[in-house]
Design a protein around this motif. Sequence first.
Motif, PDB file in Angstrom:
ATOM      1  N   ALA A 235      -9.319   5.581 -24.035  1.00 60.18           N
ATOM      2  CA  ALA A 235     -10.058   5.151 -24.616  1.00 60.18           C
ATOM      3  C   ALA A 235     -11.246   4.836 -23.238  1.00 60.18           C
ATOM      4  N   GLU A 236     -11.192   5.644 -22.167  1.00 67.05           N
ATOM      5  CA  GLU A 236     -12.191   5.132 -21.232  1.00 67.05           C
ATOM      6  C   GLU A 236     -12.009   6.452 -20.075  1.00 67.05           C
TER       7      GLU A 236
ATOM      8  N   ASN B  63     -20.424  -1.557 -25.975  1.00 69.60           N
ATOM      9  CA  ASN B  63     -19.658  -0.954 -24.739  1.00 69.60           C
ATOM     10  C   ASN B  63     -20.835   0.665 -24.802  1.00 69.60           C
TER      11      ASN B  63
ATOM     12  N   GLN C 214     -15.999   3.236 -17.132  1.00 73.97           N
ATOM     13  CA  GLN C 214     -16.580   2.897 -18.954  1.00 73.97           C
ATOM     14  C   GLN C 214     -16.205   3.599 -19.838  1.00 73.97           C
ATOM     15  N   ASP C 215     -16.436   2.375 -21.033  1.00 69.90           N
ATOM     16  CA  ASP C 215     -15.825   3.416 -22.321  1.00 69.90           C
ATOM     17  C   ASP C 215     -16.022   4.414 -22.812  1.00 69.90           C
TER      18      ASP C 215
END
Length: 303
Positions: free
Chosen positions: A115-116, A237, A128-129
């Motif tokens: 996811a990041e 995001n 960060q995403d």
Amino acid sequence: MIDFILWVLQNIVLAPYNLLVALINPGAWLNWSNPEAVMRFIYYGASVELFFVAFTTFLVITVLGLVWKREILWGSVLGLETMANGIGRVAAWAGLLMVLQQVMIVFLQRIFRVAEIQMGPMGTAFAQDLSWWAEELKLYNAAVVALCVTYTFVQGGHVRVDLFYSNMKYGTKRLMDMFGCMFFMLPAATITYLYAWFFMWRHLMTPSVTATSDLDRMLMQSRIFRWNVETIGFSPNGFNAYFLFKILIVLFCVLTFVHAMAFFWRSLLEYIEGEESDGKYLDRDGFSSEAEEIEHAIHTGST
């Protein structure tokens, strides 16, 4: 018309004085702990005074090169073209970073379901995403466009579809190049810079400043000055440093303006010295084969 000519001459005469005052009083515009200094920097960064300092410098170098030593002009051309090539060759690596980062995002998202992305250079974690890194790819693209524009110009990489220019004689081509620099390239870069300069600052601080604001008004606004760097993305995001794009626009205009002067000087020197000086001191990257050279020449219209 006479008033305009007198105004231009007056600003040319005052340009050395304005430059000297700025150099001996750096604290008045470089001490950014003082809001008034920031406002002076913003005002003079897109002022008539700054333009005529640059224009007068251009005139002085041109006159000295023509009436004293032609090496002054060739040295200026070589220096500015070396700068354009150096910046462009470094910025071009952003294209490779863009490809590698895109491949990494695809693998992490589609295969490993991450996811990041978290990085920790020098012990500092930066997480960060994936959507942030995906949108950040646009910054690499913008850097290539903005910082490689003059490099591409030096390399002859811009596409030309010019039916009249290609059939002109050598001297006529150089005259057309000089005309294009003075009446198209320099004015376009100047106008774009004036808009880009204030556009950039409106996303870095408050209160908002405009091109129509005079110095007294901006100094009054300094009382409520505060930094307000843009950190809003298009998605929750997503990438949130879009102020960097505004800075790149300003750099693009500055590089284009400076290289327009270099190209004018090169065209002038090649016109004076004749065809034997065509491409003199020109540092262009080579191709691995003659076929690629021919294809490049056809693509850019230089044949």
